[in-house]
Design a protein around this motif. Sequence first.
Motif, PDB file in Angstrom:
ATOM      1  N   ALA A 118      -9.553   4.928  47.460  1.00 38.63           N
ATOM      2  CA  ALA A 118      -8.758   5.096  48.680  1.00 38.63           C
ATOM      3  C   ALA A 118      -7.296   4.739  48.429  1.00 38.63           C
ATOM      4  CB  ALA A 118      -9.332   4.227  49.794  1.00 38.63           C
ATOM      5  N   THR A 121      -5.586   7.592  46.499  1.00 39.56           N
ATOM      6  CA  THR A 121      -5.328   8.741  47.373  1.00 39.56           C
ATOM      7  C   THR A 121      -4.143   8.485  48.297  1.00 39.56           C
ATOM      8  OG1 THR A 121      -7.686   9.307  47.322  1.00 39.56           O
ATOM      9  CG2 THR A 121      -6.358  10.269  49.079  1.00 39.56           C
ATOM     10  N   SER A 122      -4.097   7.306  48.896  1.00 39.08           N
ATOM     11  CA  SER A 122      -3.002   6.988  49.821  1.00 39.08           C
ATOM     12  C   SER A 122      -1.667   6.909  49.086  1.00 39.08           C
ATOM     13  CB  SER A 122      -3.293   5.672  50.538  1.00 39.08           C
ATOM     14  OG  SER A 122      -4.449   5.777  51.345  1.00 39.08           O
ATOM     15  N   ARG A 125      -0.440  10.488  48.382  1.00 38.21           N
ATOM     16  CA  ARG A 125       0.136  11.104  49.586  1.00 38.21           C
ATOM     17  C   ARG A 125       1.522  10.538  49.905  1.00 38.21           C
ATOM     18  NH1 ARG A 125      -5.353  10.214  53.068  1.00 38.21           N
ATOM     19  NH2 ARG A 125      -6.513  12.081  52.385  1.00 38.21           N
ATOM     20  N   GLU A 257      -2.895   9.589  57.940  1.00 40.29           N
ATOM     21  CA  GLU A 257      -4.300   9.454  57.570  1.00 40.29           C
ATOM     22  C   GLU A 257      -5.228   9.397  58.781  1.00 40.29           C
ATOM     23  OE1 GLU A 257      -4.120   7.441  53.170  1.00 40.29           O
ATOM     24  OE2 GLU A 257      -4.453   6.118  54.896  1.00 40.29           O
ATOM     25  N   GLY A 264      -9.022   7.905  51.578  1.00 38.50           N
ATOM     26  CA  GLY A 264      -7.800   7.138  51.749  1.00 38.50           C
ATOM     27  C   GLY A 264      -8.037   5.865  52.543  1.00 38.50           C
TER      28      GLY A 264
END
Length: 319
Positions: A118, A121-122, A125, A257, A264
């Motif tokens: 997570a 992924t965050s 982004r 999100e 994420g």
Amino acid sequence: MTAPVSSPSAAVPGPEKETPERGTPEKVTAPEKKVATPTEETPVDGRPPGLVLPRPQLRRPRSRTYSLTVRALGPVALLVLWWVSSATGLLTPDVLASPPQVIDAVEELWGNGQLSDALATSLTRSGIGLVIGLAAGLTLGITTGFTRLGDELLDSSLQTLRTIPFLSLVPLFMVWFGINETAKILLIAVATTFPMYVSTVGGVRNTDRKLVEAMRTFGLGRLAIVRQVVLPGALPSLLAGLRLSMTLSVIALIAAEEINATEGIGYLMSQAQSYARTDILAVCILVYGLLGLTADVLVRGLERVLMPWRTAGPGGGAR
């Protein structure tokens, strides 16, 4: 018998006057100047009498250990207050999990790989959206601040768009781009563009115009002037804009999100909300806070490298 009349040639020359007491002529002399001795009026160090010697109070430079200790007092105090409130029962687990429970949740999420996936992924982004926003804000800011045509064409429109909250664009982005990664990244990009734009415009407009004209006299083109004169002169404003944009990218990440994310930190928060896991919710909140703090520390380090003369505050103390 008459007294003899004196002729004009018999007048006595020179500045003389008669005293009424004695009737004898007295020659006028210039008054003597009194020379002050060092012990009477003039101080030994040469200062005029009555002048107070200024004694500026300079701050003592603080050590790095002392500065870090003072900065850590606030977070440590909050942590202790949280721990004591949980231990005494003021905070129940259904309201907010205790620090030991949060630590157990971190070990659980990190052990099964959910937290690391997570977080990656965050960060992806946020990083992509931040790069797009910084590039757009820097380009628009230089164009608007350095050219009159750009100012007349772009500034009014961009200032109008800047006043629109980026959270109000979430439904529109979902209609335009769907619920995939594009909408999330563009939302972060829009949120980070305008702080960089405003800071860049201010820094470019504050550049010394005489220096720009001098560089034009030496034959430098516009791109060379921007690269060698304008950007170095606007560096403090650019770093301030970078700092605001990086902080805002974390805030925009939280909102992005929430758009039907399937991975994420935001996805972990939605799952924890569904199962009332306040320990996982606290972990996600702390992760967001640490991301913002890390971004701020990175910009501070960049300021120390690029502008070492700004590392000391007033009086010579360390920042």
